[in-house]
Design an enzyme around this catalytic site. Structure first.
Site, PDB file in Angstrom:
ATOM      1  N   GLY A  15      -4.942  -3.632 -13.266  1.00 16.47           N
ATOM      2  CA  GLY A  15      -3.611  -3.827 -12.675  1.00 16.47           C
ATOM      3  C   GLY A  15      -3.324  -2.819 -11.579  1.00 16.47           C
ATOM      4  O   GLY A  15      -2.827  -3.178 -10.489  1.00 16.47           O
ATOM      5  N   ILE A 184     -11.642  -8.155 -30.640  1.00 19.11           N
ATOM      6  CA  ILE A 184     -12.711  -7.160 -30.571  1.00 19.11           C
ATOM      7  C   ILE A 184     -13.570  -7.196 -31.833  1.00 19.11           C
ATOM      8  O   ILE A 184     -14.800  -7.117 -31.767  1.00 19.11           O
ATOM      9  CB  ILE A 184     -12.108  -5.752 -30.326  1.00 19.11           C
ATOM     10  N   ARG A 204      -7.911  -7.758 -43.321  1.00 18.05           N
ATOM     11  CA  ARG A 204      -6.810  -7.505 -44.276  1.00 18.05           C
ATOM     12  C   ARG A 204      -6.047  -8.781 -44.649  1.00 18.05           C
ATOM     13  O   ARG A 204      -5.437  -8.859 -45.708  1.00 18.05           O
ATOM     14  CB  ARG A 204      -5.846  -6.467 -43.717  1.00 18.05           C
ATOM     15  N   ARG A 323      -0.591  -7.555  -8.146  1.00 21.90           N
ATOM     16  CA  ARG A 323      -0.496  -8.170  -6.809  1.00 21.90           C
ATOM     17  C   ARG A 323       0.915  -8.693  -6.543  1.00 21.90           C
ATOM     18  O   ARG A 323       1.424  -8.582  -5.419  1.00 21.90           O
ATOM     19  CB  ARG A 323      -1.514  -9.307  -6.681  1.00 21.90           C
ATOM     20  N   HIS A 442     -21.926 -37.245 -18.200  1.00 21.45           N
ATOM     21  CA  HIS A 442     -22.816 -37.408 -19.344  1.00 21.45           C
ATOM     22  C   HIS A 442     -24.226 -36.934 -19.044  1.00 21.45           C
ATOM     23  O   HIS A 442     -24.702 -37.183 -17.935  1.00 21.45           O
ATOM     24  CB  HIS A 442     -22.826 -38.884 -19.746  1.00 21.45           C
TER      25      HIS A 442
HETATM   26  P1  NDP Z   1      -6.034  -7.783 -31.910  1.00 24.25           P
HETATM   27  O1  NDP Z   1      -4.585  -7.541 -31.868  1.00 24.25           O
HETATM   28  O2  NDP Z   1      -6.611  -9.028 -31.361  1.00 24.25           O
HETATM   29  O3  NDP Z   1      -6.549  -7.647 -33.404  1.00 24.25           O
HETATM   30  C1  NDP Z   1      -6.269  -6.539 -34.202  1.00 24.25           C
HETATM   31  C2  NDP Z   1      -6.789  -6.843 -35.581  1.00 24.25           C
HETATM   32  O4  NDP Z   1      -6.705  -5.680 -36.369  1.00 24.25           O
HETATM   33  C3  NDP Z   1      -5.997  -7.930 -36.290  1.00 24.25           C
HETATM   34  O5  NDP Z   1      -6.903  -8.730 -36.982  1.00 24.25           O
HETATM   35  C4  NDP Z   1      -5.124  -7.126 -37.253  1.00 24.25           C
HETATM   36  O6  NDP Z   1      -4.833  -7.832 -38.424  1.00 24.25           O
HETATM   37  C5  NDP Z   1      -6.057  -5.991 -37.580  1.00 24.25           C
HETATM   38  N1  NDP Z   1      -5.406  -4.773 -38.040  1.00 24.25           N
HETATM   39  C6  NDP Z   1      -4.403  -4.095 -37.443  1.00 24.25           C
HETATM   40  N2  NDP Z   1      -4.117  -2.980 -38.140  1.00 24.25           N
HETATM   41  C7  NDP Z   1      -4.943  -2.963 -39.210  1.00 24.25           C
HETATM   42  C8  NDP Z   1      -5.143  -2.084 -40.281  1.00 24.25           C
HETATM   43  N3  NDP Z   1      -4.407  -1.001 -40.425  1.00 24.25           N
HETATM   44  N4  NDP Z   1      -6.101  -2.389 -41.182  1.00 24.25           N
HETATM   45  C9  NDP Z   1      -6.846  -3.496 -41.069  1.00 24.25           C
HETATM   46  N5  NDP Z   1      -6.717  -4.361 -40.062  1.00 24.25           N
HETATM   47  C10 NDP Z   1      -5.778  -4.104 -39.127  1.00 24.25           C
HETATM   48  O7  NDP Z   1      -6.646  -6.477 -31.240  1.00 24.25           O
HETATM   49  P2  NDP Z   1      -8.066  -6.151 -30.641  1.00 24.25           P
HETATM   50  O8  NDP Z   1      -8.181  -4.677 -30.795  1.00 24.25           O
HETATM   51  O9  NDP Z   1      -9.126  -7.020 -31.188  1.00 24.25           O
HETATM   52  O10 NDP Z   1      -7.855  -6.507 -29.120  1.00 24.25           O
HETATM   53  C11 NDP Z   1      -6.776  -5.905 -28.408  1.00 24.25           C
HETATM   54  C12 NDP Z   1      -6.386  -6.765 -27.256  1.00 24.25           C
HETATM   55  O11 NDP Z   1      -7.372  -6.656 -26.249  1.00 24.25           O
HETATM   56  C13 NDP Z   1      -6.292  -8.238 -27.570  1.00 24.25           C
HETATM   57  O12 NDP Z   1      -5.043  -8.595 -28.052  1.00 24.25           O
HETATM   58  C14 NDP Z   1      -6.584  -8.869 -26.241  1.00 24.25           C
HETATM   59  O13 NDP Z   1      -5.373  -8.979 -25.567  1.00 24.25           O
HETATM   60  C15 NDP Z   1      -7.483  -7.863 -25.569  1.00 24.25           C
HETATM   61  N6  NDP Z   1      -8.891  -8.319 -25.619  1.00 24.25           N
HETATM   62  C16 NDP Z   1      -9.241  -9.472 -25.004  1.00 24.25           C
HETATM   63  C17 NDP Z   1     -10.529  -9.920 -25.046  1.00 24.25           C
HETATM   64  C18 NDP Z   1     -10.887 -11.193 -24.384  1.00 24.25           C
HETATM   65  O14 NDP Z   1     -10.117 -11.656 -23.542  1.00 24.25           O
HETATM   66  N7  NDP Z   1     -11.996 -11.823 -24.729  1.00 24.25           N
HETATM   67  C19 NDP Z   1     -11.584  -9.175 -25.735  1.00 24.25           C
HETATM   68  C20 NDP Z   1     -11.100  -7.979 -26.365  1.00 24.25           C
HETATM   69  C21 NDP Z   1      -9.811  -7.587 -26.304  1.00 24.25           C
HETATM   70  P3  NDP Z   1      -3.666  -8.948 -38.486  1.00 24.25           P
HETATM   71  O15 NDP Z   1      -4.216 -10.191 -37.888  1.00 24.25           O
HETATM   72  O16 NDP Z   1      -3.395  -9.053 -39.953  1.00 24.25           O
HETATM   73  O17 NDP Z   1      -2.515  -8.362 -37.738  1.00 24.25           O
END
Ligand code: NDP
Length: 452
Positions: A15, A184, A204, A323, A442
């Site tokens: 950004g 991730i 979780r 932008r 196809h």
């Molecule tokens: P997300 O928010 O996607 O996922 C976080 C995960 O961690 C969820 O499953 C959440 O569970 C879990 N969680 C949170 N706290 C705890 C805890 N204390 N104990 C156990 N589990 C926990 O975050 P990411 O870090 O994977 O990615 C961050 C951001 O980065 C994404 O939202 C996305 O915007 C961006 N990103 C995009 C990508 C892409 O475009 N391909 C690739 C990687 C990142 P619950 O579901 O229960 O909340």
């Protein structure tokens, strides 16, 4: 204001770089302050090196398929360290490229960590939160410092990795525990498995990829399970014992998982620490910088874009926000970013991509009676000769009364490439009849979208 700069951007990620270069192209005198490497999360420790590792894992899976095509690769040598080294070299190249882009654009790079002294002045230090060594000021400021991974506070957490650490590895252990169910976690679970690691994923909640269509998330899980990734639901990591390389992950059901590494993929948060936003009077709510639809903060001449605002945390969104800010302020071309219908993908194996409403969200918004679902689930032709591998899932969510496509989703190979193009049609308000009127190409996987 007596300053050599019209704009100071704090943070040289996607950004910040986009805003700085665009503002400079409009004639503004721009400084960009960055304490780490220019390029930000996406280029240095996110999307780019991650995708290269995804390709590395896929190359290995293709070798597994090779015998089905009459290719026997019995003497293949595996060198994961070489892959990581090559990825780092590519990141170095891109980092140099971005430095060159800044220079070409006439943007002055100020190396160091920036923090607010007041609403017009930024102090720069060699360490984040360290003593201020110099200061610069401008009439306009843009906060683009992004986010960083967070990990829960449990015993032994210091032994664990976050995604940033993965790109510095030189070798991989035999077993890794991945905690989390989001982007991730799923991406790295698949990368690691593809690179020969035995992966256990600890979740979780009751499902993967909350926020995505649940049927798609289930299809990803099925594919991951088929590859041998064990996913344990409704459990927490309670502590990590041992020393680096010889760890035991202890779960809430007392299960003990011996492993060589634990990756905490438990979310990311805006990186506000040590920015001293109160000195500038910038309002923060729930750990994020509060902005309006123009990306303006509570201080009229200070704006913020990207993950620090925690809106849609994706690289292309941050770039467009940067932008739009520069066009609006420095070219008198007012523009707001459309945060609706942003396509996104999870580069898991199988890959998931999506635009628009999931079935659950469509039901919540329009009611169950008002929507209809079309889906196709099948094994694609690439799996015909290997006779194994995950099935594809293609799914359309429609509004019954208008026939409009509310959501278009896919799990399967090249899902991101396919959904990127489908997003154009969905954004234009395409109906199922528009999809049906389109002649199939196809044989392809995505032809099912126009024949289902
Ligand atoms: P997300 O928010 O996607 O996922 C976080 C995960 O961690 C969820 O499953 C959440 O569970 C879990 N969680 C949170 N706290 C705890 C805890 N204390 N104990 C156990 N589990 C926990 O975050 P990411 O870090 O994977 O990615 C961050 C951001 O980065 C994404 O939202 C996305 O915007 C961006 N990103 C995009 C990508 C892409 O475009 N391909 C690739 C990687 C990142 P619950 O579901 O229960 O909340």
């Amino acid at each position: 204001m007596d300053s050599p700069f019209d704009l100071i951007v704090v943070g040289a990620g996607s950004g910040g770089l986009a805003a700085a270069k665009r503002a400079a192209a409009h004639g503004a005198r721009v400084a960009i302050v960055e304490g780490d490497r220019v390029g930000g999360t996406c280029v240095i420790r996110g999307c780019v090196p991650k995708k290269l590792l995804v390709y590395g894992a896929q190359a290995r899976h293709q070798l597994e398929d090779a015998p089905a095509y009459g290719l026997h690769c019995d003497s293949v040598q595996s060198d994961v360290g070489q892959l990581f080294q090559n990825v780092r070299a590519e990141v170095d190249r891109l980092n140099e490229l971005h430095l060159g882009f800044l220079e070409k654009a006439g943007v002055q790079l100020v190396s160091g960590w920036g923090r607010f002294i007041d609403s017009h002045r930024i102090g720069v230090s060699s360490e984040r939160g360290g003593a201020i060594l110099s200061e610069i000021s401008a009439a306009n400021l843009l906060i683009a410092v992004g986010g960083r991974p967070v990990r829960p506070d449990i015993p032994g957490i210091e032994h664990t990795w976050v995604s940033d650490d993965m790109f510095g590895l030189t070798a991989l252990p035999a077993e890794v525990v991945v905690v989390g169910a989001g982007f991730i976690a799923c991406e790295f679970a698949c990368i690691l498995q593809g690179l020969g690691v035995a992966v256990t994923q600890v979740v979780r909640g009751p499902r993967l990829l909350r926020g995505f269509d649940s049927e798609l998330a289930a299809a990803v899980l099925e594919g991951m399970n088929d590859k041998g990734i064990e996913v344990l639901f409704e459990r927490n990591l309670t502590r990590v014992e041992g020393k680096q390389g010889q760890l035991t992950a202890v779960l809430s059901d007392d299960r003990q998982l011996p492993c060589g590494g634990v990756l905490m993929a438990t979310g990311r948060r805006p990186w506000l620490q040590d920015l001293d936003l109160p000195a500038a009077g910038v309002a923060v709510e729930k750990d994020r910088v509060v902005v309006d639809d123009d990306s303006r903060t509570s201080v009229p001449h200070i704006f913020a874009v990207g993950d620090v605002t925690d809106r849609v945390n994706l690289t292309p969104v941050a770039i467009d926000e940067g932008r739009a800010y520069a066009d609006s302020l420095f070219a008198d071309r007012h523009r707001q970013v459309n945060h609706d219908l942003v396509a996104s993908a999870v580069f898991s194996d199988p890959e998931l991509a999506s635009v628009g409403l999931s079935e659950d969200d469509a039901v919540a918004r329009h009611g169950k009676e008002s929507i209809s679902i079309h889906r196709a689930r099948f094994r694609s032709m690439t799996r015909a000769l290997p006779k194994s591998g995950p099935k594809c899932l293609l799914k359309l969510v429609l509004e019954k009364s208008t026939d409009r496509v509310l959501g278009c989703h896919m799990v399967g190979e090249h899902a991101a490439e396919i959904i990127q193009m489908a997003a154009i049609a969905v954004g234009m308000g395409a109906t199922k009849a528009d999809f049906d009127r389109t002649m199939a190409l196809h044989p392809s996987v995505s032809e099912e979208f126009v024949t289902m």
